[in-house]
Design a protein around this motif. Structure first.
Motif, PDB file in Angstrom:
ATOM      1  N   GLY A 126      10.836   3.497  -9.542  1.00 54.73           N
ATOM      2  CA  GLY A 126      12.285   3.616  -9.524  1.00 54.73           C
ATOM      3  C   GLY A 126      12.927   2.744 -10.587  1.00 54.73           C
ATOM      4  N   GLY A 127      14.216   2.514 -10.446  1.00 58.83           N
ATOM      5  CA  GLY A 127      14.939   1.687 -11.403  1.00 58.83           C
ATOM      6  C   GLY A 127      15.355   2.467 -12.637  1.00 58.83           C
ATOM      7  N   LYS A 128      16.177   1.819 -13.470  1.00 56.84           N
ATOM      8  CA  LYS A 128      16.695   2.483 -14.667  1.00 56.84           C
ATOM      9  C   LYS A 128      16.415   1.706 -15.944  1.00 56.84           C
ATOM     10  CE  LYS A 128      20.451   4.747 -12.127  1.00 56.84           C
ATOM     11  NZ  LYS A 128      21.926   4.929 -12.015  1.00 56.84           N
ATOM     12  N   ARG A 129      15.922   0.483 -15.812  1.00 56.26           N
ATOM     13  CA  ARG A 129      15.680  -0.304 -17.025  1.00 56.26           C
ATOM     14  C   ARG A 129      14.407  -1.131 -16.897  1.00 56.26           C
ATOM     15  NH1 ARG A 129      19.572  -3.220 -14.157  1.00 56.26           N
ATOM     16  NH2 ARG A 129      19.025  -5.418 -13.805  1.00 56.26           N
ATOM     17  N   PRO A 143       8.855  -3.275  -4.435  1.00 55.86           N
ATOM     18  CA  PRO A 143       7.561  -2.797  -3.939  1.00 55.86           C
ATOM     19  C   PRO A 143       6.433  -3.017  -4.944  1.00 55.86           C
ATOM     20  CG  PRO A 143       8.832  -0.958  -4.766  1.00 55.86           C
ATOM     21  CD  PRO A 143       9.741  -2.163  -4.852  1.00 55.86           C
ATOM     22  N   ALA A 144       5.215  -2.857  -4.458  1.00 59.21           N
ATOM     23  CA  ALA A 144       4.029  -2.968  -5.312  1.00 59.21           C
ATOM     24  C   ALA A 144       3.739  -1.593  -5.912  1.00 59.21           C
ATOM     25  CB  ALA A 144       2.840  -3.476  -4.508  1.00 59.21           C
ATOM     26  N   SER A 145       4.470  -1.235  -6.935  1.00 57.67           N
ATOM     27  CA  SER A 145       4.394   0.095  -7.545  1.00 57.67           C
ATOM     28  C   SER A 145       3.240   0.183  -8.539  1.00 57.67           C
ATOM     29  CB  SER A 145       5.708   0.381  -8.278  1.00 57.67           C
ATOM     30  OG  SER A 145       5.809  -0.461  -9.422  1.00 57.67           O
ATOM     31  N   SER A 165       0.810  -1.223   0.000  1.00 54.21           N
ATOM     32  CA  SER A 165       0.000   0.000   0.000  1.00 54.21           C
ATOM     33  C   SER A 165       0.843   1.272   0.000  1.00 54.21           C
ATOM     34  CB  SER A 165      -0.917   0.005   1.232  1.00 54.21           C
ATOM     35  OG  SER A 165      -0.171  -0.159   2.425  1.00 54.21           O
ATOM     36  N   TYR A 166       2.165   1.125  -0.107  1.00 50.63           N
ATOM     37  CA  TYR A 166       3.078   2.263   0.020  1.00 50.63           C
ATOM     38  C   TYR A 166       4.048   2.302  -1.153  1.00 50.63           C
ATOM     39  CZ  TYR A 166       6.833   5.149   2.064  1.00 50.63           C
ATOM     40  OH  TYR A 166       7.786   6.111   2.302  1.00 50.63           O
ATOM     41  N   ASN A 167       4.244   3.494  -1.709  1.00 49.82           N
ATOM     42  CA  ASN A 167       5.207   3.693  -2.789  1.00 49.82           C
ATOM     43  C   ASN A 167       6.447   4.370  -2.218  1.00 49.82           C
ATOM     44  OD1 ASN A 167       6.718   4.429  -5.042  1.00 49.82           O
ATOM     45  ND2 ASN A 167       4.926   5.004  -6.259  1.00 49.82           N
ATOM     46  N   PRO A 168       7.572   3.660  -2.120  1.00 47.05           N
ATOM     47  CA  PRO A 168       8.776   4.252  -1.526  1.00 47.05           C
ATOM     48  C   PRO A 168       9.381   5.370  -2.369  1.00 47.05           C
ATOM     49  CG  PRO A 168       9.282   2.116  -2.489  1.00 47.05           C
ATOM     50  CD  PRO A 168       7.791   2.263  -2.536  1.00 47.05           C
ATOM     51  N   ASN A 169       9.033   5.427  -3.643  1.00 43.38           N
ATOM     52  CA  ASN A 169       9.572   6.484  -4.504  1.00 43.38           C
ATOM     53  C   ASN A 169       8.915   7.828  -4.226  1.00 43.38           C
ATOM     54  OD1 ASN A 169      11.338   4.827  -6.382  1.00 43.38           O
ATOM     55  ND2 ASN A 169       9.383   3.768  -6.596  1.00 43.38           N
ATOM     56  N   ASN A 205      15.291  -3.168  -6.817  1.00 39.34           N
ATOM     57  CA  ASN A 205      15.420  -1.746  -7.140  1.00 39.34           C
ATOM     58  C   ASN A 205      14.479  -1.300  -8.253  1.00 39.34           C
ATOM     59  OD1 ASN A 205      17.579  -1.282  -5.250  1.00 39.34           O
ATOM     60  ND2 ASN A 205      18.928  -2.377  -6.665  1.00 39.34           N
ATOM     61  N   GLU A 206      13.510  -2.148  -8.594  1.00 37.42           N
ATOM     62  CA  GLU A 206      12.479  -1.849  -9.592  1.00 37.42           C
ATOM     63  C   GLU A 206      13.001  -1.799 -11.024  1.00 37.42           C
ATOM     64  OE1 GLU A 206       9.071   0.777  -7.971  1.00 37.42           O
ATOM     65  OE2 GLU A 206      10.876   1.569  -7.003  1.00 37.42           O
ATOM     66  N   ASN A 207      14.083  -2.510 -11.284  1.00 34.15           N
ATOM     67  CA  ASN A 207      14.525  -2.713 -12.654  1.00 34.15           C
ATOM     68  C   ASN A 207      13.813  -3.942 -13.209  1.00 34.15           C
ATOM     69  OD1 ASN A 207      16.731  -0.669 -12.893  1.00 34.15           O
ATOM     70  ND2 ASN A 207      17.617  -1.876 -11.221  1.00 34.15           N
ATOM     71  N   VAL A 208      13.318  -3.855 -14.435  1.00 25.46           N
ATOM     72  CA  VAL A 208      12.660  -5.006 -15.052  1.00 25.46           C
ATOM     73  C   VAL A 208      13.678  -6.132 -15.205  1.00 25.46           C
ATOM     74  CG1 VAL A 208      11.474  -5.861 -17.104  1.00 25.46           C
ATOM     75  CG2 VAL A 208      10.991  -3.556 -16.246  1.00 25.46           C
ATOM     76  N   ALA A 209      13.316  -7.318 -14.735  1.00 25.93           N
ATOM     77  CA  ALA A 209      14.273  -8.431 -14.711  1.00 25.93           C
ATOM     78  C   ALA A 209      13.641  -9.739 -15.170  1.00 25.93           C
ATOM     79  CB  ALA A 209      14.827  -8.591 -13.290  1.00 25.93           C
ATOM     80  N   LEU A 210      12.574  -9.658 -15.940  1.00 27.68           N
ATOM     81  CA  LEU A 210      11.810 -10.856 -16.282  1.00 27.68           C
ATOM     82  C   LEU A 210      12.538 -11.787 -17.241  1.00 27.68           C
ATOM     83  CD1 LEU A 210       9.088 -12.319 -15.914  1.00 27.68           C
ATOM     84  CD2 LEU A 210       8.224 -11.005 -17.873  1.00 27.68           C
ATOM     85  N   ASN A 211      13.190 -11.225 -18.252  1.00 26.57           N
ATOM     86  CA  ASN A 211      13.794 -12.052 -19.304  1.00 26.57           C
ATOM     87  C   ASN A 211      15.153 -12.579 -18.855  1.00 26.57           C
ATOM     88  OD1 ASN A 211      14.489 -13.333 -21.642  1.00 26.57           O
ATOM     89  ND2 ASN A 211      14.184 -11.568 -22.987  1.00 26.57           N
ATOM     90  N   ASN A 212      15.135 -13.771 -18.278  1.00 25.79           N
ATOM     91  CA  ASN A 212      16.366 -14.414 -17.828  1.00 25.79           C
ATOM     92  C   ASN A 212      16.168 -15.925 -17.873  1.00 25.79           C
ATOM     93  OD1 ASN A 212      15.700 -15.542 -14.988  1.00 25.79           O
ATOM     94  ND2 ASN A 212      14.926 -13.433 -14.895  1.00 25.79           N
ATOM     95  N   PRO A 213      17.242 -16.704 -17.801  1.00 26.82           N
ATOM     96  CA  PRO A 213      17.127 -18.163 -17.929  1.00 26.82           C
ATOM     97  C   PRO A 213      16.198 -18.823 -16.908  1.00 26.82           C
ATOM     98  CG  PRO A 213      19.405 -17.488 -18.203  1.00 26.82           C
ATOM     99  CD  PRO A 213      18.657 -16.266 -17.752  1.00 26.82           C
TER     100      PRO A 213
END
Length: 475
Positions: free
Chosen positions: A472-475, A420-422, A141-145, A227-235
């Motif tokens: 947040g995050g950069k990618r 977080p649940a952004s 329920s909280y956005n740290p950004n 850190n809210e970087n998209v990280a889905l595409n991995n082995p």
């Protein structure tokens, strides 16, 4: 049989206690939020989902709100709708700039952050009165950004595995599955030899969303990193998609591609599923409708992946948002605090479907509508006692079936795990990208391609919300 009767309380007594609890909440010490006044508000409109345990709405919540309103001089209106309607209804009311003062979601409504009030003052007051909010609920329920509480979370629902013990005993695993691989090995054997499928959805609905994330995390992957970087595409995600394709082939049937949020419940109750990943609501329904099936339903914690990780999402996370258009925001906030104060009754009325966000909240004195629990002073005490000795068990059931849920906090997490649940997480959830990814793999799309397609969609969503400064995050 006699023991079960002694633990239960009559409907009349429970309704009476609900009224007393609500009145006490209204007539007790004033709840003052800084810079606020409650003198003007005389109306409160609340929109909530239709609870999976019908008696919660009929026998408690509606009575509670009515009595709270009467005690506080507020005309309270409560509207119940199906959970699938909540997103579109919320969007429509916010777009129109009018509607309900409080809207209940059962997932983080983070994508509506720009259009709702910051409820940090409610959280602060609740923690002052009831102790720390559980991190699971705070993170939902909280956005740290932005450092904004876009909603207020008074409770949540555990999401265990539910399995038919007799079916698993015949397959050689009477204690039920421990790992995801067990679902393929033993679930597949049950389907081949006993003709009973395994029930995990691959469609655009709540439970498919939750199960898909549980599998992803247990395979040590996720939509984003901490850190809210998209990280889905991995082995590891590719590995999880390949696993789901195997599970579908060995243990499931095509109907899972069209399931709704109640389909796995219905399959379990009808004797057509050996295992589902869901709350205890299906079990509660079976107790009333098919007692012999209920006696055969047992529970497991989060299943472990190939490297030993085991996570599930909270099944439901109760989040109340207050749209900026509301003219009764202060009254809405006061109501939320009263709800937390009386959450022992919410736990009981939901037949333990609801768990509290404030475990250290004291149990109010007086008739609470349930048999007193010896030594219980806080909601944590009720939680432990009731899951150890279920007050709603039916005659002939094994004792302690729900005890595995007492430490569910250790294996439950938020939909944005490990971050977080952004708002981006909320939109990814609402657009069913993850169950679509698994469904594609199960239908023959190469796992690498299904994952790449999903990440492309996820990245577009994250980029949009980053431009607004909410992720947040950069990618």
């Amino acid at each position: 049989m006699g023991r079960a009767k002694r633990r239960l309380i009559s409907r009349r007594d429970f309704l009476k206690a609900a009224g007393l609890g609500a009145a006490a909440a209204g007539l007790g010490p004033a709840i003052v939020l800084p810079g606020r006044s409650y003198a003007q508000a005389k109306e409160l409109k609340i929109l909530v989902w239709s609870h999976f345990v019908p008696r919660f709405d009929k026998e408690w919540f509606d009575t509670f709100t009515k009595n709270w309103g009467k005690a506080n001089g507020v005309n309270v209106t409560v509207d119940h709708i199906g959970l699938a309607e909540i997103p579109s209804r919320t969007a429509a009311e916010i777009s129109a700039g009018q509607g309900h003062d409080l809207i209940e979601w059962i997932a983080p409504p983070s994508q509506f952050e720009p259009s709702v009030l910051d409820l940090g003052d409610v959280v602060k007051e609740a923690e002052r009165r009831f102790g720390k909010q559980h991190p699971l609920c705070r993170r939902s329920s909280y956005n740290p950004n932005t450092k904004k509480f876009y909603s207020f979370c008074p409770g949540w629902t555990i999401d265990p595995g539910c399995y038919r013990k007799s079916l698993w005993e015949k397959a050689g695993k009477g204690t039920g599955p421990v790992t995801w691989e067990d679902l393929v090995t033993y679930g597949g054997k049950i389907k081949r030899e006993q003709g009973i499928q395994l029930g995990i959805g691959l469609s655009q609905e709540l439970d498919s969303n939750m199960a898909g994330r549980a599998l992803l995390w247990s395979y040590d992957s996720g939509i984003q990193d901490e850190n809210e970087n998209v990280a889905l595409n991995n082995p590891k995600t590719v590995e999880a998609v390949r696993y789901m394709a195997r599970l579908y082939k060995e243990a499931m049937v095509p109907e899972v591609f069209a399931w709704t949020a109640v389909s796995n419940n219905q399959a379990l109750i009808a004797g057509r599923a050996s295992y589902i990943l869901n709350s205890i609501s299906a079990y509660r329904s079976a107790q009333k409708e098919v007692p012999e099936i209920a006696k055969d339903i047992y529970f497991t914690p989060a299943l472990k992946g190939p490297r030993g990780s085991g996570w599930v999402s909270e099944h439901v996370i109760y989040n109340y948002l207050v749209p900026k258009y509301s003219k009764n925001a202060d009254t809405a906030k006061k109501f939320l605090l009263a709800l937390v104060e009386n959450y022992d009754q919410a736990m009981y009325a939901s037949e333990l479907y609801n768990s509290p966000a404030f475990f250290d909240a004291p149990i109010p004195s007086g008739n609470r509508g349930y048999a007193p629990v010896k030594g219980a002073k806080k909601l944590r005490d009720l939680h432990n006692a009731w899951f150890e000795n279920d007050p709603f068990a039916i005659p002939g059931e094994a004792k302690g079936k729900l005890s595995v849920l007492k430490d569910a906090e250790k294996w439950s997490t938020v939909v944005g795990h490990p971050g977080p649940a952004s708002p981006a997480v909320g939109e990814v959830f609402a657009t069913f990208i993850i169950p679509n990814m698994y469904a594609g793999g199960a239908r023959g799309t190469k796992a690498e391609e299904a994952v790449a397609q999903a990440e492309k969609q996820v990245k577009a969503i994250y980029a949009k919300w980053r431009e607004k400064g909410l992720v947040g995050g950069k990618r």
